[in-house]
Design an enzyme around this catalytic site. Structure first.
Site, mmCIF file in Angstrom:
data_model
loop_
_atom_site.group_PDB
_atom_site.id
_atom_site.type_symbol
_atom_site.label_atom_id
_atom_site.label_comp_id
_atom_site.label_asym_id
_atom_site.label_seq_id
_atom_site.Cartn_x
_atom_site.Cartn_y
_atom_site.Cartn_z
ATOM 1 N N GLU A 242 -4.772 -7.262 -1.005
ATOM 2 C CA GLU A 242 -4.111 -8.414 -1.655
ATOM 3 C C GLU A 242 -4.052 -9.603 -0.695
ATOM 4 O OE1 GLU A 242 -0.459 -7.354 -3.717
ATOM 5 O OE2 GLU A 242 -1.560 -6.018 -5.062
ATOM 6 N N GLU B 137 -5.155 -0.225 -7.391
ATOM 7 C CA GLU B 137 -3.714 -0.176 -7.718
ATOM 8 C C GLU B 137 -3.556 -0.432 -9.205
ATOM 9 O OE1 GLU B 137 -0.885 -2.253 -5.226
ATOM 10 O OE2 GLU B 137 -2.132 -1.889 -3.445
#
Ligand code: AHR
Length: 509
Positions: free
Chosen positions: A193, A314
């Site tokens: 991220e 995820e």
């Protein structure tokens, strides 16, 4: 008489069209794409009680353990057939300096876990412990490298420490720390991220950094570039464009997408919800299909031969934390809703197996949509656990192209398809997963299977009395896997009634 014949005809026609409303056609003769077992992977971060308490309790714990790893958790994960585990984060990964977590435990420095609750991390679970645990549960490891606050040298040395069989300061250190042979670690994520907790970078800046890191991590066989947040198509485009200039540096690109009862801002509770929150979660998980299609279309432009995998590392439901628990620990219960909405996502992964090469639910124990919850010495297998156990038949099976027609599930003027499905074949057995998101109605589906002579059927089901039933500590399980009666197919056809709010597995041979 004429009138009677006409009415009878209309009635029969109407009946036929009603019964034919829900159909699933499977083309076994067209099956060719493998569903990677890695699609059923998991994620374990140094977050809350995932690692400490959930997996690792230490050798001196009264909780039965093997070298500090909980025996009950090991057994449950093996029974579920966990194929792959991602570690150490998540946001934690971009704060993690791996050298803090190797060598004698008493010499390992403690750090503050700044992302998750500000708790002290004593580094007692490090690289050796993670890889030892993966060997114990028979799962492939997937390591996520620190780009946000780490250096290229640190990353390169980690890969060397883990994978190299040559003589070097890093491999000597590994041997000194008790591991003679290198581990087999195929998957390496480079950053997490990096548009957010991993450094708030632009895609242009991150892609350049990725190329730099990846250049020096030669021992990492399958390198995964940090991909977009949900529908950030520009991130995907820029990262693909810049990294694919050096195609040997990139084997996969990640995608993160969470689902909610309402939205990221108003997540809703994990238990005690009503039909409105059930419906909106069933609706929200369908975003995954759109994301995969649109991100795949961008990937196709830069990787027309479909070499790079889309790695959904995820995914899962993210609800409010349970009352009285640390908000930084992301601990939530898990109900039948998680199993039914999870099945919609898993069907999406299966049906897009040509591009989706891995997926990791967040997270394995005690965090978000966990398969296992622990409370000191007690352990619970959640409805999501039983879903993974049911879907293990699809691991490394071949996807059967299919065509599903479903009636709508309507709630307060909004509609979504009631049914979701995917199917695969392995060792001559056809496995069909079907779920019914409508909590008020059983739905009969007409199945047609071409290209394979099938004689008998068996089945399994996950359902419960109430949509928000869950398994609690020290109580009899309310949501589990049960046998489900399936009629024998005749001439490649059979009809199966899928109960309200359920996930069903039909196996034919
Ligand atoms: O899974 C919890 C967090 O969600 C991860 O650390 C991060 O990558 C994501 O935002």
């Amino acid at each position: 008489m004429k009138k009677f014949t006409w009415s009878l005809f209309t009635l029969v026609f109407l009946m036929l069209s009603v019964t034919a409303q829900n159909t699933l056609t499977l083309h076994v003769d067209q099956a060719e794409t493998k569903i990677n077992k890695e699609v059923y992977g998991h994620f374990a971060e140094h977050l809350g009680r995932c690692i400490y308490g959930g997996i690792f309790v230490g050798e001196d714990s009264p909780i039965p353990n093997t070298r500090g790893f909980r025996n009950d958790v090991i057994d449950a994960l093996k029974e579920m057939q966990i194929p792959l585990l991602r570690w150490p984060g998540g946001c934690f990964a971009d704060t993690y300096h791996w050298k803090d977590g190797v060598g004698p435990r008493e010499n390992r420095p403690s750090i503050v876990n700044t992302h998750w609750g500000g708790v002290t991390e004593d580094n007692s679970f490090g690289t050796h412990e993670f890889l030892d645990f993966c060997e114990l549960i028979d799962a492939m490891p997937y390591i996520n490298i620190n780009v946000g606050s780490g250096t290229v040298q640190e990353a390169a040395e980690w890969v060397e420490y883990v994978t190299s069989s040559n003589e070097s300061p890093m491999t000597d250190w590994r041997k000194k720390n008790g591991r003679e042979d290198p581990w087999e670690v195929k998957y390496w994520g480079i950053g997490n991220e990096n548009w957010g907790c991993g450094g708030h970078m632009t895609p242009e800046y991150y892609a350049d950094l990725y190329n730099r890191f990846a250049t020096y991590c030669g021992g990492a066989k399958y390198k995964i570039v940090g991909g977009p947040n949900v529908a950030d198509y520009n991130w995907m485009k820029v990262v693909m464009e810049k990294t694919m200039r050096y195609p040997w540096l990139v084997q996969g690109v990640s995608l993160h997408n969470y689902s909610f009862a309402h939205s990221w801002e108003v997540k809703g509770n994990a238990t005690g919800f009503d039909e409105a929150e059930w419906f909106s979660n069933m609706n929200d998980v369908r975003r995954m299909e759109v994301l995969i299609k649109r991100h795949t279309a961008i990937m196709d432009q830069y990787d027309p031969n479909n070499r790079v995998g889309l790695i959904v590392d995820e995914w899962g439901n993210w609800f409010n934390v349970e009352k009285g628990t640390n908000p930084g620990f992301l601990f939530q219960q898990n109900t039948l809703r998680d199993a039914v909405s999870g099945s919609i996502t898993m069907n999406t992964f299966n049906n897009n197996a040509h591009r989706v090469k891995m997926a990791n639910i967040a997270q394995m124990v005690n965090v978000l949509q966990a398969v296992i919850l622990t409370n000191d010495e007690k352990m619970v297998k959640t409805p999501t656990y039983y879903l993974f156990k049911m879907y293990r038949v699809h691991q490394d099976a071949t996807l059967i192209p299919s065509n599903l027609k479903s009636e709508a599930y309507e709630f307060e003027g909004q509609q979504i398809p009631a049914l979701s499905s995917s199917a695969s074949i392995k060792d001559g057995v056809v496995s069909i997963s079907l779920s019914n998101a409508n909590p008020n109605k059983e739905i009969k589906v007409e199945l047609t299977i071409t290209g394979q002579d099938l004689k008998s059927g068996t089945g399994q089901i996950i359902t419960a009395q109430n949509i928000n039933d869950f398994n609690d500590f020290g109580q009899e399980e309310k949501v589990t896997l049960k046998d489900f009666k399936v009629p024998a197919p005749k001439n490649g056809k059979l009809s199966v009634a899928i109960p309200a709010h359920s996930v069903v597995l039909v196996q034919l041979k």
